[in-house]
Design a protein around this motif. Structure first.
Motif, PDB file in Angstrom:
ATOM      1  N   ILE A  60       0.810  -0.972  -0.040  1.00  0.00           N
ATOM      2  CA  ILE A  60      -0.061   0.010  -0.014  1.00  0.00           C
ATOM      3  C   ILE A  60       0.705   1.314  -0.161  1.00  0.00           C
ATOM      4  CG2 ILE A  60      -1.794   1.109   1.188  1.00  0.00           C
ATOM      5  CD1 ILE A  60      -2.697  -1.350   2.641  1.00  0.00           C
ATOM      6  N   ASP A  61       0.437   2.095  -0.904  1.00  0.00           N
ATOM      7  CA  ASP A  61       1.228   3.605  -0.822  1.00  0.00           C
ATOM      8  C   ASP A  61       0.125   4.515  -0.418  1.00  0.00           C
ATOM      9  OD1 ASP A  61       3.430   2.556  -1.686  1.00  0.00           O
ATOM     10  OD2 ASP A  61       3.304   3.309  -3.730  1.00  0.00           O
ATOM     11  N   ILE A  62       0.520   5.692   0.164  1.00  0.00           N
ATOM     12  CA  ILE A  62      -0.412   6.690   0.603  1.00  0.00           C
ATOM     13  C   ILE A  62       0.331   8.028  -0.056  1.00  0.00           C
ATOM     14  CG2 ILE A  62      -1.108   8.215   2.670  1.00  0.00           C
ATOM     15  CD1 ILE A  62      -1.520   5.813   4.248  1.00  0.00           C
ATOM     16  N   LYS A  63      -0.432   8.936  -0.389  1.00  0.00           N
ATOM     17  CA  LYS A  63      -0.016  10.329  -0.850  1.00  0.00           C
ATOM     18  C   LYS A  63      -1.013  11.300   0.220  1.00  0.00           C
ATOM     19  CE  LYS A  63       1.096  11.860  -4.802  1.00  0.00           C
ATOM     20  NZ  LYS A  63       1.007  12.281  -6.454  1.00  0.00           N
ATOM     21  N   ASN A  64      -0.218  12.072   1.173  1.00  0.00           N
ATOM     22  CA  ASN A  64      -0.928  12.953   1.852  1.00  0.00           C
ATOM     23  C   ASN A  64      -1.238  14.182   1.176  1.00  0.00           C
ATOM     24  OD1 ASN A  64       1.331  14.533   2.037  1.00  0.00           O
ATOM     25  ND2 ASN A  64       1.805  13.975   3.977  1.00  0.00           N
ATOM     26  N   LYS A  65      -1.834  15.256   1.704  1.00  0.00           N
ATOM     27  CA  LYS A  65      -2.510  16.307   1.163  1.00  0.00           C
ATOM     28  C   LYS A  65      -1.287  17.526   0.816  1.00  0.00           C
ATOM     29  CE  LYS A  65      -7.106  15.977   2.845  1.00  0.00           C
ATOM     30  NZ  LYS A  65      -8.209  16.475   3.864  1.00  0.00           N
ATOM     31  N   ASP A  66      -0.019  16.910   1.572  1.00  0.00           N
ATOM     32  CA  ASP A  66       1.170  17.681   1.007  1.00  0.00           C
ATOM     33  C   ASP A  66       1.733  17.188   0.138  1.00  0.00           C
ATOM     34  OD1 ASP A  66       0.826  19.633   3.367  1.00  0.00           O
ATOM     35  OD2 ASP A  66       1.898  18.218   4.681  1.00  0.00           O
ATOM     36  N   ASN A  67       1.285  16.125  -0.626  1.00  0.00           N
ATOM     37  CA  ASN A  67       1.866  15.662  -1.934  1.00  0.00           C
ATOM     38  C   ASN A  67       2.956  14.744  -1.536  1.00  0.00           C
ATOM     39  OD1 ASN A  67      -0.227  15.879  -3.681  1.00  0.00           O
ATOM     40  ND2 ASN A  67       0.697  18.054  -3.945  1.00  0.00           N
ATOM     41  N   ILE A  68       3.383  14.509  -0.355  1.00  0.00           N
ATOM     42  CA  ILE A  68       4.198  13.282   0.182  1.00  0.00           C
ATOM     43  C   ILE A  68       3.662  12.004  -0.204  1.00  0.00           C
ATOM     44  CG2 ILE A  68       5.742  12.618   2.142  1.00  0.00           C
ATOM     45  CD1 ILE A  68       5.531  15.392   3.305  1.00  0.00           C
ATOM     46  N   LEU A  69       4.600  11.172  -0.898  1.00  0.00           N
ATOM     47  CA  LEU A  69       4.402   9.821  -1.239  1.00  0.00           C
ATOM     48  C   LEU A  69       5.101   8.853  -0.349  1.00  0.00           C
ATOM     49  CD1 LEU A  69       2.828   7.699  -3.130  1.00  0.00           C
ATOM     50  CD2 LEU A  69       4.891   7.796  -4.646  1.00  0.00           C
ATOM     51  N   ILE A  70       4.103   8.006   0.456  1.00  0.00           N
ATOM     52  CA  ILE A  70       4.697   7.192   1.513  1.00  0.00           C
ATOM     53  C   ILE A  70       4.603   5.479   0.976  1.00  0.00           C
ATOM     54  CG2 ILE A  70       4.814   6.491   3.723  1.00  0.00           C
ATOM     55  CD1 ILE A  70       2.927   9.031   4.048  1.00  0.00           C
ATOM     56  N   LYS A  71       5.608   4.932   0.756  1.00  0.00           N
ATOM     57  CA  LYS A  71       5.666   3.522  -0.003  1.00  0.00           C
ATOM     58  C   LYS A  71       5.807   2.768   1.117  1.00  0.00           C
ATOM     59  CE  LYS A  71       7.275   5.249  -4.580  1.00  0.00           C
ATOM     60  NZ  LYS A  71       8.209   4.929  -5.455  1.00  0.00           N
ATOM     61  N   PHE A  72       4.871   2.229   1.710  1.00  0.00           N
ATOM     62  CA  PHE A  72       5.014   0.913   2.641  1.00  0.00           C
ATOM     63  C   PHE A  72       5.339  -0.199   2.344  1.00  0.00           C
ATOM     64  CE2 PHE A  72       1.775   4.181   4.495  1.00  0.00           C
ATOM     65  CZ  PHE A  72       2.422   4.379   5.682  1.00  0.00           C
ATOM     66  N   PRO A  73       5.843  -1.051   3.387  1.00  0.00           N
ATOM     67  CA  PRO A  73       6.370  -2.260   3.038  1.00  0.00           C
ATOM     68  C   PRO A  73       4.980  -3.278   3.235  1.00  0.00           C
ATOM     69  CG  PRO A  73       7.041  -1.758   5.345  1.00  0.00           C
ATOM     70  CD  PRO A  73       6.385  -0.550   4.604  1.00  0.00           C
ATOM     71  N   ILE A  74       5.123  -4.568   2.645  1.00  0.00           N
ATOM     72  CA  ILE A  74       4.144  -5.589   2.968  1.00  0.00           C
ATOM     73  C   ILE A  74       3.669  -5.809   4.239  1.00  0.00           C
ATOM     74  CG2 ILE A  74       3.002  -7.762   2.227  1.00  0.00           C
ATOM     75  CD1 ILE A  74       4.602  -7.660  -0.720  1.00  0.00           C
ATOM     76  N   GLU A  75       5.067  -6.047   4.929  1.00  0.00           N
ATOM     77  CA  GLU A  75       4.775  -6.361   6.401  1.00  0.00           C
ATOM     78  C   GLU A  75       5.242  -5.223   7.350  1.00  0.00           C
ATOM     79  OE1 GLU A  75       7.250  -9.832   6.686  1.00  0.00           O
ATOM     80  OE2 GLU A  75       5.842 -11.078   5.482  1.00  0.00           O
TER      81      GLU A  75
END
Length: 181
Positions: free
Chosen positions: A130-145
């Motif tokens: 799963i990845d998340i982009k916040n309202k400040d346009n920071i992309l966060i790339k999460f690990p599977i675990e």
């Protein structure tokens, strides 16, 4: 308001019906047609009254399926948007996922210090990542675990006043990659 009228109209068949002969299951089936109802309570007040207490689900996010916008409810259901407005501030969720998978991800977020209201977009990948982009346009790339641990790390980074990057990559175990792309 129009939703209430629609539900009332759909249950109109109950009028002038003896309360003793109303099958509770038939009533429940009619209510369950509305996937935006989280919970309900049916009370028969004898001799002639039925009280329905309906609780609308909370809308948590929006997604697009088959070129149509759906809301994701806290009741783990996809809900068509035609009857609702004011959902523009909800995060947009991309990818193939079940509402249950989204809800379980949301529970992990709720248990962390990460502010759900800061999320602009959520990306579900076939790998389960799963990845998340916040309202400040920071992309966060999460690990599977270890999502909980990753959320804790991300929170510390984002709340650091010296952080100036727009990508936080936590996919590689025991590594943190910060970059600007």
């Amino acid at each position: 308001r129009s939703i209430n009228l629609e539900i009332e109209k759909n249950l109109n068949f109950l009028k002038n019906t003896n309360i003793f002969f109303i099958d509770k299951q038939v009533l429940e089936d009619q209510i369950n047609k509305y996937n935006f109802i989280e919970t309900y309570n049916i009370v028969k007040l004898y001799p002639s009254k039925i009280i329905l207490e309906l609780q609308k689900t909370d809308f948590l996010a929006q997604t697009i399926k088959n070129n149509e916008i759906f809301l994701i409810g806290s009741n783990s259901k996809f809900i068509r948007t035609q009857k609702f407005n004011n959902y523009g501030d909800l995060p947009i969720v991309f990818g193939k996922f079940s509402a249950e998978k989204f809800i379980s991800f949301k529970k992990v977020l709720n248990q962390s210090d990460f502010n759900y209201n800061d999320i602009k977009e959520i990306f579900f990948f076939p790998s389960g990542r799963i990845d998340i982009k916040n309202k400040d346009n920071i992309l966060i790339k999460f690990p599977i675990e270890n999502l909980e641990r990753a959320l804790s790390i991300v929170n510390k980074i984002i709340n650091n006043n010296e952080f100036k990057n727009n990508i936080i990559d936590l996919r590689v175990p025991n590594q943190l990659i910060l970059s600007n792309e």
